[in-house]
Design a protein around this motif. Sequence first.
Motif, mmCIF file in Angstrom:
data_model
loop_
_atom_site.group_PDB
_atom_site.id
_atom_site.type_symbol
_atom_site.label_atom_id
_atom_site.label_comp_id
_atom_site.label_asym_id
_atom_site.label_seq_id
_atom_site.Cartn_x
_atom_site.Cartn_y
_atom_site.Cartn_z
ATOM 1 N N SER A 1 4.338 4.847 -8.970
ATOM 2 C CA SER A 1 3.616 5.473 -8.075
ATOM 3 C C SER A 1 3.743 4.477 -6.726
ATOM 4 O O SER A 1 3.874 3.394 -6.434
ATOM 5 N N PRO A 2 3.641 5.535 -5.436
ATOM 6 C CA PRO A 2 3.565 4.717 -4.201
ATOM 7 C C PRO A 2 2.702 3.740 -4.005
ATOM 8 O O PRO A 2 1.417 4.098 -4.286
ATOM 9 N N GLN A 3 2.957 2.695 -3.158
ATOM 10 C CA GLN A 3 1.884 1.944 -2.861
ATOM 11 C C GLN A 3 1.257 2.098 -1.433
ATOM 12 O O GLN A 3 1.993 2.097 -0.325
ATOM 13 N N VAL A 4 0.073 2.735 -1.351
ATOM 14 C CA VAL A 4 -0.669 3.076 -0.310
ATOM 15 C C VAL A 4 -1.549 2.148 0.180
ATOM 16 O O VAL A 4 -2.449 1.633 -0.407
ATOM 17 N N GLU A 5 -1.332 1.783 1.696
ATOM 18 C CA GLU A 5 -2.489 1.026 2.169
ATOM 19 C C GLU A 5 -3.002 1.309 3.456
ATOM 20 O O GLU A 5 -2.258 1.987 4.152
ATOM 21 N N VAL B 1 -4.401 3.230 10.422
ATOM 22 C CA VAL B 1 -3.034 3.497 10.031
ATOM 23 C C VAL B 1 -2.923 3.447 8.536
ATOM 24 O O VAL B 1 -3.425 2.745 7.831
ATOM 25 N N THR B 2 -2.019 4.492 8.208
ATOM 26 C CA THR B 2 -1.785 4.567 6.841
ATOM 27 C C THR B 2 -0.200 4.123 6.553
ATOM 28 O O THR B 2 0.522 4.550 7.294
ATOM 29 N N VAL B 3 -0.093 3.104 5.567
ATOM 30 C CA VAL B 3 1.099 2.443 5.447
ATOM 31 C C VAL B 3 1.597 2.929 3.714
ATOM 32 O O VAL B 3 1.027 2.562 3.031
ATOM 33 N N THR B 4 2.735 3.508 3.548
ATOM 34 C CA THR B 4 3.190 4.037 2.141
ATOM 35 C C THR B 4 4.580 2.970 1.737
ATOM 36 O O THR B 4 5.599 3.418 2.749
ATOM 37 N N ASP B 5 4.568 2.333 1.239
ATOM 38 C CA ASP B 5 5.505 1.206 0.637
ATOM 39 C C ASP B 5 6.277 0.762 2.106
ATOM 40 O O ASP B 5 7.251 0.580 2.094
ATOM 41 N N GLY B 6 5.313 0.109 2.794
ATOM 42 C CA GLY B 6 5.881 -0.612 4.090
ATOM 43 C C GLY B 6 6.256 0.244 5.111
ATOM 44 O O GLY B 6 6.565 -0.219 6.140
ATOM 45 N N VAL B 7 6.017 1.617 4.859
ATOM 46 C CA VAL B 7 6.424 2.344 6.098
ATOM 47 C C VAL B 7 5.268 3.275 6.624
ATOM 48 O O VAL B 7 4.433 3.765 5.842
#
Length: 267
Positions: free
Chosen positions: A131-135, A179-185
Amino acid sequence: MTYPPPQDPWHGQAPPPPPPPQQPTAQFGTVPYPTGQYPATLPQQSWWRRLSRGAQIAIVTAGVLMLCCCGGVAIGAVTDPPANTGKKDAAPATSAPNGDEAAAPAPAVADVASPTAAASPSEVAPSESPSPQVETRTVTATEKIAYSTRTVKDSSLPEGTKKIRTRGVAGVRTLTYQVTVTDGVQTGKKLVRSVVTKAPVTQVVAVGTKQTRQCDPNYSGACVPIASDVDCAGGSGNGPAYVRGPVRVVGSDIYDLDRDGDGIACD
């Protein structure tokens, strides 16, 4: 009673010797001889046929029970593996039913999955992707606010003259983003707050409105404007410029203001 003489089928010749007796088959009480050939003496009746029907059934039943009992014990002894003593013992040889010594059983081989026994790609469940890492982050930024300019009139300044009375200063605005960051992007950005942390200063520019006239140097005592024609105020002249006297002529009377020639015009 008189019997006819026996007929001689061999016509006086010696008869052929009888065929040798054949061994009886596994069938009880039967001796298969070829058709038309009989032995000199028939074998005696077998012991099985001399037994009664009840005795035969009893013997068969006892044999079946003995075969089941002994056969189960023998199978259990063969299939029950010996205790693991840590030594490699040779497998015992077994005798075949016909009395010949049977070949020793092959040594056990570990079960190895053959390539054909492997599951086909269609049967293998696809591995689930991680699963993608969402931050979610909070980021702040600043931007400049341009100042405005205001113009005012100043009668103390000559007409057409500009002077900065208050210099303008740019303001500062602070912006807060989610800001939403998914897998470092970075995949999303949303403005959640905007605050003016420094107000801009308006620039003030003064514009002069004071009118100044240029005086003709040929006259003194009053300012005679420089124009296409100048007449004395209250006279019959049509201008376009006028002067109120008395005016002393110190040079050439270019506008013909001194009519009597005494050096004083518009008196």
